[in-house]
Design a protein around this motif. Structure first.
Motif, short mmCIF file in Angstrom:
data_model
loop_
_atom_site.label_atom_id
_atom_site.label_comp_id
_atom_site.label_asym_id
_atom_site.label_seq_id
_atom_site.Cartn_x
_atom_site.Cartn_y
_atom_site.Cartn_z
N UNK A 6 0.82 -1.21 0.00
CA UNK A 6 0.00 0.00 0.00
C UNK A 6 0.86 1.26 0.00
N UNK A 7 1.92 1.25 0.79
CA UNK A 7 2.78 2.43 0.87
C UNK A 7 3.46 2.68 -0.47
N UNK A 9 2.34 1.80 -3.48
CA UNK A 9 1.36 2.25 -4.48
C UNK A 9 0.99 3.70 -4.23
N UNK A 10 0.98 4.08 -2.95
CA UNK A 10 0.72 5.47 -2.61
C UNK A 10 1.87 6.37 -3.08
N UNK A 13 1.82 7.20 -6.87
CA UNK A 13 0.86 8.22 -7.31
C UNK A 13 1.41 9.63 -7.09
N UNK A 14 2.21 9.78 -6.05
CA UNK A 14 2.76 11.11 -5.74
C UNK A 14 3.72 11.60 -6.82
N UNK A 15 4.24 10.66 -7.65
CA UNK A 15 5.22 11.04 -8.66
C UNK A 15 4.61 11.77 -9.84
N UNK A 16 3.30 11.65 -9.96
CA UNK A 16 2.60 12.27 -11.08
C UNK A 16 2.97 13.75 -11.20
N UNK A 92 1.26 11.38 7.39
CA UNK A 92 1.68 10.01 7.08
C UNK A 92 1.89 9.18 8.34
N UNK A 97 -0.54 2.67 9.61
CA UNK A 97 0.44 1.80 8.94
C UNK A 97 1.73 1.91 9.73
#
Ligand SMILES: Nc1ncnc2c1ncn2[C@@H]1O[C@H](COP(=O)(O)OP(=O)(O)OP(=O)(O)O)[C@@H](O)[C@H]1O
Ligand SMILES: [Mg+2]
Lengths: 248, 308
Positions: A6-7, A9-10, A13-16, A92, A97
């Motif tokens: 999960x971490x 994949x999160x 997305x931030x790299x966008x 975070x 988590x």
């Protein structure tokens, strides 16, 4: 591992829309471009030699000595900078988590990005060679490229750079300042010039990537071994340090 | 049935020589809106950071839903939503993407994003970059982030700080509906007494790290001493007389005196005493102190005016 996915994949997305993501392709491309023009410009000078070899050693040297260490500095600073400037650590670390997974995900993301750059670098070498053999027939590109050799060299450089990856991930997460992270990276790379001639050169982490393709087997083995083991130790200690600190 | 959602036991934390939070015992009932009130630097944010496990206390424990935070951190945090100071947002992502980043961490269903956006009224702006958001929109997106996991308790640190009056009203309206509509317990800090009065059912007053009062708003009102305002022909004589009898008297302008008293019996007693001694009483009235004055009595500091 279940907690890491999960971490990760999160993180992805931030790299966008980030410069950090573009740099994965830009950094190796710059190195390829540089070596391409060296060969293109001085084709006569290199005419007698194995052109694939010249291309490969040129690219690998520029990459391992300068570009990779600075690139690692930049990428880690940019990725952690996203969290510092968004004041995201407190968010975070308040999620259900494990804290180490936040740290590990950051480290693995940068490691993955540098790996992609390494692949881009190898593909770029092949592309540049093909293009040069068309444009400059006098260069001896007649044999097909030594793919095994290319992949082997790129991989060894990558493995030896783990210590820098782990170190810079820690520096960039531990301190807010972009200037500090950049300063440490630039200084480390700069002093490599002096360390390379010295006896301690084989123990100087910023030289590990280039030592990994050294003609001396001793230097080579030491660089890869210390790069991986040192990287693992710094990763664990750095994670432990960041995770225990007050979150602000 | 009133059970405790959040409890702190003797929470203490210092930074260098400064004790930021000093032996705090908080008790927040499930279903209540608890206003954590204190001036700047009182220790509100520090308390909240300890409650969220972001920093460790030097001493004391945090209990949420009857479980100890230090031993059940992850399962507890799964039931908590929080917005501490400014919202944690990535400017280069859209509002939706910001929520998705956290949703992936939580592993909750996608529909939670839609719901959270709806609650904070950002559905329309969801696909715009957060860089372009107004301060009020950012704060609402921060609230949506806190709501994403459908928490049982929501911890908000000065949620209206920095907003303009319209933004403040909007934020308060959002917060106000949460307990009734979703059964969420709300713990919110503020330096505005009027805000706590508007939103909270319970209040804790913290000052210089120490909890000075804790209870329902009604209890806070009951805690206050009323005052008797008197106007007499010879105030100096009246003052001496009352002081001799043990009353706490203050001299005001225009021959007026104020006496700390409690209730109508005191008023009648003082009146007859003065008349019996031959003084002329021109005016006598009982005054309830405002919450501002109570706050001032407790902390020795005035609270800031409400910007709305
Ligand atoms: N990381 C830190 N290092 C040093 N001192 C700190 C730190 N965090 C808080 N303090 C001090 O602790 C005290 C309480 O601060 P805190 O932020 O909890 O107050 P607050 O009630 O949230 O105030 P505000 O209304 O200004 O947000 C202050 O005096 C502050 O300077
Ligand atoms: Mg604060």
């Amino acid at each position: 591992m279940n907690q890491l996915l999960p971490a990760l994949s999160s993180e992805s997305l931030k790299l966008k829309r980030t410069l950090a993501l573009w740099m994965v392709f830009i950094a190796p491309f710059i190195v390829i471009l540089l070596q391409f023009f060296i060969l293109y410009d001085r084709a006569n000078f290199f005419a007698g030699r194995d052109a694939w070899g010249v291309l490969m050693y040129g690219v690998t040297s520029i990459w391992a000595i300068f570009m990779l260490p600075l690139f690692i500095t930049l990428e880690t600073a940019l990725l952690s900078g996203l969290e510092h400037s968004g004041q995201s650590w407190k968010h975070l670390f308040a999620q259900p988590i494990p804290r180490w997974s936040v740290y590990a995900a950051k480290l693995l993301t940068v490691m993955g990005m540098i790996l992609v750059s390494t692949v881009v670098l190898v593909l770029g070498e092949i592309g540049a060679g093909k293009l040069l053999s068309d444009l400059r027939p006098e260069l001896r590109f007649h044999e097909s490229p030594n793919l095994t050799m290319m992949v082997r060299m790129a991989t060894m450089v990558y493995l030896a750079s783990w210590i820098l990856l782990a170190f810079h991930t820690w520096v960039s997460m531990r301190w807010k300042s972009f200037a500090l992270a950049a300063g440490v990276g630039v200084a480390g790379t700069f002093f490599a010039v002096f360390a390379s001639g010295a006896r301690i050169g084989k123990f100087y982490p910023w030289l590990f990537p280039v030592n990994a393709v050294s003609t001396s087997p001793e230097r080579m083995k030491l660089a890869i071994l210390l790069g991986i083991i040192g990287g693992a130790i710094i990763a664990v200690v750095g994670c432990w340090n960041v995770v225990r600190r007050d979150v602000d | 049935m009133n059970h405790t959602a959040l409890e702190t036991v003797g929470l203490t934390r210092s930074f260098g020589g400064l004790i930021a939070v000093n032996n705090i015992h908080l008790n927040v009932e499930a279903g209540s809106v608890f206003g954590f009130l204190g001036p700047n630097g009182a220790g509100k944010t520090t308390t909240i950071r300890i409650v969220l496990g972001l920093i460790k206390p030097d001493r004391g424990r945090v209990m949420l839903f009857g479980q100890d935070l230090s031993s059940h951190r992850l399962s507890i945090l799964g039931r908590v939503g929080a917005l501490v100071e400014t919202p944690s947002l990535y400017n280069h992502l859209t509002g939706f993407e910001n929520l998705e980043v956290t949703r992936r961490l939580l592993g909750c269903p996608k529909e939670n994003i839609e719901n959270a956006l709806e609650i904070v009224k950002l559905t329309e702006a969801a696909h715009r970059l957060v860089r372009e958001y107004s301060l009020g929109m950012r704060q609402r997106l921060g609230l949506a982030l806190a709501l994403l996991n459908r928490p049982e308790i929501l911890i908000l640190d000065e949620p209206t700080n920095g907003l303009d009056p319209a933004g403040i009203r909007e934020m308060r309206a959002l917060i106000k509906q949460l307990p009734a509509q979703f059964g969420i317990t709300v713990f919110l800090s503020s330096h505005l007494l009027s805000e706590v009065e508007q939103l909270a059912s319970h209040v804790g007053i913290i000052h210089q790290g120490t909890l000075l009062f804790q209870g329902s708003l009604n209890e806070l009102h009951a805690h206050q001493h009323e005052r008797l305002v008197l106007e007499v022909d010879r105030p100096a004589v009246a003052m001496e007389l009352l002081t001799q009898q043990g009353w706490h008297v203050q001299r005001e302008e225009n021959n007026r005196l104020t006496v700390s008293s409690q209730g109508r019996k005191d008023a009648a007693f003082i009146n007859s005493l003065l008349v019996r001694e031959g003084l002329k009483v021109f005016h006598l009235s009982r005054q309830q102190p405002s919450l501002e004055e109570t706050f001032f009595q407790l902390t020795g500091e005035p609270t800031a005016g409400d910007p709305t």
